[in-house]
Design a protein around this motif. Structure first.
Motif, PDB file in Angstrom:
ATOM      1  N   GLY A 118     -51.831   1.897 -59.728  1.00 29.58           N
ATOM      2  CA  GLY A 118     -52.973   2.662 -60.203  1.00 29.58           C
ATOM      3  C   GLY A 118     -53.698   3.460 -59.411  1.00 29.58           C
ATOM      4  O   GLY A 118     -54.217   4.470 -59.548  1.00 29.58           O
ATOM      5  N   GLY A 119     -53.763   3.181 -58.055  1.00 30.51           N
ATOM      6  CA  GLY A 119     -54.328   3.966 -56.863  1.00 30.51           C
ATOM      7  C   GLY A 119     -53.664   5.322 -56.842  1.00 30.51           C
ATOM      8  O   GLY A 119     -54.332   6.242 -56.856  1.00 30.51           O
ATOM      9  N   GLU A 120     -52.107   5.336 -56.954  1.00 32.00           N
ATOM     10  CA  GLU A 120     -51.484   6.545 -56.812  1.00 32.00           C
ATOM     11  C   GLU A 120     -51.682   7.336 -57.992  1.00 32.00           C
ATOM     12  O   GLU A 120     -51.948   8.536 -57.970  1.00 32.00           O
ATOM     13  N   LEU A 121     -51.883   6.743 -59.437  1.00 41.95           N
ATOM     14  CA  LEU A 121     -52.041   7.340 -60.280  1.00 41.95           C
ATOM     15  C   LEU A 121     -53.587   8.169 -60.352  1.00 41.95           C
ATOM     16  O   LEU A 121     -53.546   9.154 -60.631  1.00 41.95           O
ATOM     17  N   ALA A 122     -54.650   7.244 -59.690  1.00 45.47           N
ATOM     18  CA  ALA A 122     -55.654   7.854 -59.638  1.00 45.47           C
ATOM     19  C   ALA A 122     -55.848   9.130 -58.729  1.00 45.47           C
ATOM     20  O   ALA A 122     -56.639  10.038 -59.178  1.00 45.47           O
ATOM     21  N   VAL A 123     -55.051   9.014 -57.515  1.00 43.55           N
ATOM     22  CA  VAL A 123     -55.177  10.256 -56.657  1.00 43.55           C
ATOM     23  C   VAL A 123     -54.382  11.470 -57.510  1.00 43.55           C
ATOM     24  O   VAL A 123     -54.997  12.591 -57.313  1.00 43.55           O
ATOM     25  N   ALA A 124     -53.364  11.156 -58.027  1.00 43.00           N
ATOM     26  CA  ALA A 124     -52.658  12.300 -58.945  1.00 43.00           C
ATOM     27  C   ALA A 124     -53.651  12.964 -60.045  1.00 43.00           C
ATOM     28  O   ALA A 124     -53.559  14.258 -60.016  1.00 43.00           O
ATOM     29  N   LEU A 125     -54.489  12.068 -60.580  1.00 40.53           N
ATOM     30  CA  LEU A 125     -55.298  12.409 -61.788  1.00 40.53           C
ATOM     31  C   LEU A 125     -56.475  13.289 -61.086  1.00 40.53           C
ATOM     32  O   LEU A 125     -56.797  14.203 -61.653  1.00 40.53           O
ATOM     33  N   ALA A 126     -56.927  12.837 -59.655  1.00 34.82           N
ATOM     34  CA  ALA A 126     -58.088  13.346 -59.215  1.00 34.82           C
ATOM     35  C   ALA A 126     -57.708  14.743 -58.683  1.00 34.82           C
ATOM     36  O   ALA A 126     -58.537  15.634 -58.725  1.00 34.82           O
ATOM     37  N   ALA A 127     -56.250  15.032 -58.495  1.00 32.70           N
ATOM     38  CA  ALA A 127     -56.086  16.304 -57.791  1.00 32.70           C
ATOM     39  C   ALA A 127     -55.830  17.348 -59.129  1.00 32.70           C
ATOM     40  O   ALA A 127     -55.433  18.365 -58.832  1.00 32.70           O
ATOM     41  N   GLY A 128     -56.060  16.867 -60.355  1.00 29.16           N
ATOM     42  CA  GLY A 128     -55.672  17.728 -61.406  1.00 29.16           C
ATOM     43  C   GLY A 128     -54.320  17.787 -61.912  1.00 29.16           C
ATOM     44  O   GLY A 128     -54.065  18.781 -62.724  1.00 29.16           O
ATOM     45  N   ALA A 129     -53.470  16.852 -61.600  1.00 27.70           N
ATOM     46  CA  ALA A 129     -52.115  16.936 -62.123  1.00 27.70           C
ATOM     47  C   ALA A 129     -52.184  16.722 -63.433  1.00 27.70           C
ATOM     48  O   ALA A 129     -52.980  15.900 -64.104  1.00 27.70           O
ATOM     49  N   ASP A 130     -51.304  17.229 -64.242  1.00 30.70           N
ATOM     50  CA  ASP A 130     -51.189  17.119 -65.560  1.00 30.70           C
ATOM     51  C   ASP A 130     -50.624  16.099 -65.924  1.00 30.70           C
ATOM     52  O   ASP A 130     -49.352  15.478 -65.516  1.00 30.70           O
ATOM     53  N   PRO A 131     -51.041  14.987 -66.767  1.00 30.73           N
ATOM     54  CA  PRO A 131     -50.465  13.605 -66.759  1.00 30.73           C
ATOM     55  C   PRO A 131     -49.189  13.676 -67.442  1.00 30.73           C
ATOM     56  O   PRO A 131     -48.517  12.862 -67.201  1.00 30.73           O
TER      57      PRO A 131
END
Length: 477
Positions: A118-131
């Motif tokens: 979940g932490g890595e997911l949060a970082v990727a989403l915070a970076a603006g990565a397309d889910p």
């Protein structure tokens, strides 16, 4: 690691260098070099300038190297897949090193991103990565993590156990979503560096045995909230060569072919694990050669079975970010230690250690080192670079030749530290995690802030309570 009988302190692969200042090609970032003063320069910035700005220890990441490797991997797999009438998806394996900036770099170069918590997911989403271009791994995803991933619109969840089938299905149904999933299986092929072992089963925590795959896929297909995308397999790490991938792909395609009888199987994910050079004797397989040979093998197996070549997916992490990283340390002490009557080893102690690079302690990993602040014509001396922690196993570089006049105050650089060093870092002995600095075109900037003593104390409730008590006492006077 073995030693030569006539050089008992030296691993058999390590030889006395002609020049103990030279930077071995392939181990350092491509553009790393020494300037006219003999200083190491990474991304156009000298080691001493970096020390002056940010202190040591310091993780340095060459942005152009990361971007270039990402582009090269995508181009290699795209070209290999196109030759066989299919496409390839390349995911950056975030566990190697993850920050919002690195996510932005790799996604802007065309890569998707693989996360495992979940932490890595949060970082990727915070970076603006397309889910939709995220893959979510993990052998023990919590219900809360699964819920966050589905709510965010993660493109694919990699199911790792039969229990997880029901968990993902229930959460997707609750939200009225049909979630795309892949099934991680163990092919019985485990590859490490030059060798691979093929067995009927693998004794590991990840994935489902290949002989259970068809039953589990049948259950996935029976659940209307799940959309089965294909199989996933990861055979190891730091792999040189393609034999393990060929064998694993053949085994996976046996099952893939049978699964086609029950419906579409769009994707075959063969994982990552591509090796890099940590020392001058390492010879990693070029990514173009890997991509071509692996995709050719898959296409050949598909032709033999008379089935179409699926979309292929791969997950390099270390191969993208590992060679882009250099860690800078300052030498604190130099201590000759007499091992026997005729043998002396020189211990070079630096201001970091196993808290910023746990891999030597965990895996016996081998690294290289060079003096970064100057060059020297002193004869090479065998050294062991060690950290400042209260552990005899706190080794940064087990064996290396440095100029014999290495001294306190010298800057020492350890290359190939872009992968897993920051990710595995800790506060052991209450040592602060270093900052991560990106360098490019002669400029540098912090992309992950280093820790401070205040950061450490902020987690200690007793410090807060003591401060409160002190303030209360003063207020009552």
């Amino acid at each position: 690691m073995s030693a030569s009988p006539d050089r008992p302190l030296v691993p058999d692969w390590l030889t006395v260098p002609d020049d103990a200042n030279a930077l071995a090609q392939g181990v350092w970032p491509d553009a790393a070099h020494r300037d006219d003063r003999g200083e190491l320069v990474v991304g156009g910035v000298s080691a001493s300038d970096l020390r002056a700005l940010y202190g040591t220890p310091l993780y340095v990441l060459d942005e152009d190297e990361v971007r270039g490797r990402a582009r090269r991997a995508r181009a290699a797999f795209d070209a290999a897949a196109a030759r066989h009438g299919t496409t390839a998806h390349v995911y950056y394996a975030g566990k190697a090193f993850l920050s919002t900036e690195v996510v932005r770099w790799v996604t802007s170069e065309g890569l998707a991103v693989d996360v495992a918590t979940g932490g890595e997911l949060a970082v990727a989403l915070a970076a603006g990565a397309d889910p939709a271009r995220l893959g979510f791994h993990g052998n023990n995803k919590s219900v809360a993590e699964i819920a966050r991933a589905i709510a965010a619109g993660v493109g694919s969840i990699v199911i790792d156990s039969e229990i997880e089938v029901e968990r993902v299905a229930a959460e997707a149904e609750r939200r009225g979503i049909r979630q795309s999933v892949r099934l991680r299986v163990t092919s019985g092929v485990h590859a490490e560096t030059h060798d691979f072992l093929a067995t009927a089963h693998e004794d590991q925590k990840f994935g489902i045995a290949l002989d259970r795959a068809e039953a589990v896929v049948a259950r996935i297909r029976a659940l209307p909230s799940l959309d089965f995308g294909g199989l996933h397999c990861h055979i190891g790490s730091q792999i040189f060569g393609v034999d393990g991938f060929r064998e694993s792909a053949a085994r996976l395609l046996d099952v893939h072919e049978r699964l086609l009888e029950g419906g579409p199987v769009r994707v075959l994910n063969l994982g990552g694990g591509f090796g890099i050079a940590y020392t001058s004797v390492d010879r990693p397989t070029p990514i173009e050669e890997l991509a071509g040979a692996i995709v050719d093998a898959v296409a050949g197996e598909c032709a033999r079975r008379g089935i179409p070549v699926p979309v292929l997916a791969f997950e390099p992490g270390r191969a993208i970010v590992g060679p882009a990283g250099v860690t800078l340390y300052e030498v604190g002490t130099v201590k000759p230690v007499r091992v026997s009557d005729d043998l002396t080893r020189v211990y070079v102690s630096v201001d970091g250690g196993m808290s910023d690079n746990a891999r030597p302690a965990l895996y016996g990993a081998q690294y290289s080192a060079r003096i970064a602040s100057r060059v020297s014509d002193a004869d090479p001396a065998l050294v062991r670079v060690v950290g400042k922690h209260c552990e005899s196993g706190d080794i940064v570089v087990d064996a290396e030749y440095l100029p014999g006049d290495v001294a306190p105050g010298d800057l020492l650089a350890v290359p190939a530290t872009g992968a897993y060093c920051f990710s595995l870092s800790s506060n052991y002995n209450y040592v602060l995690r270093p900052p991560v600095v990106a360098v490019r075109g002669g400029a540098s900037r912090v992309i992950v802030r280093g820790e401070t003593i205040d950061d450490l104390l902020a987690h200690d409730v007793g410090v807060h309570d003591a401060a409160q008590a002190l303030r209360f006492g003063k207020d009552s006077e």
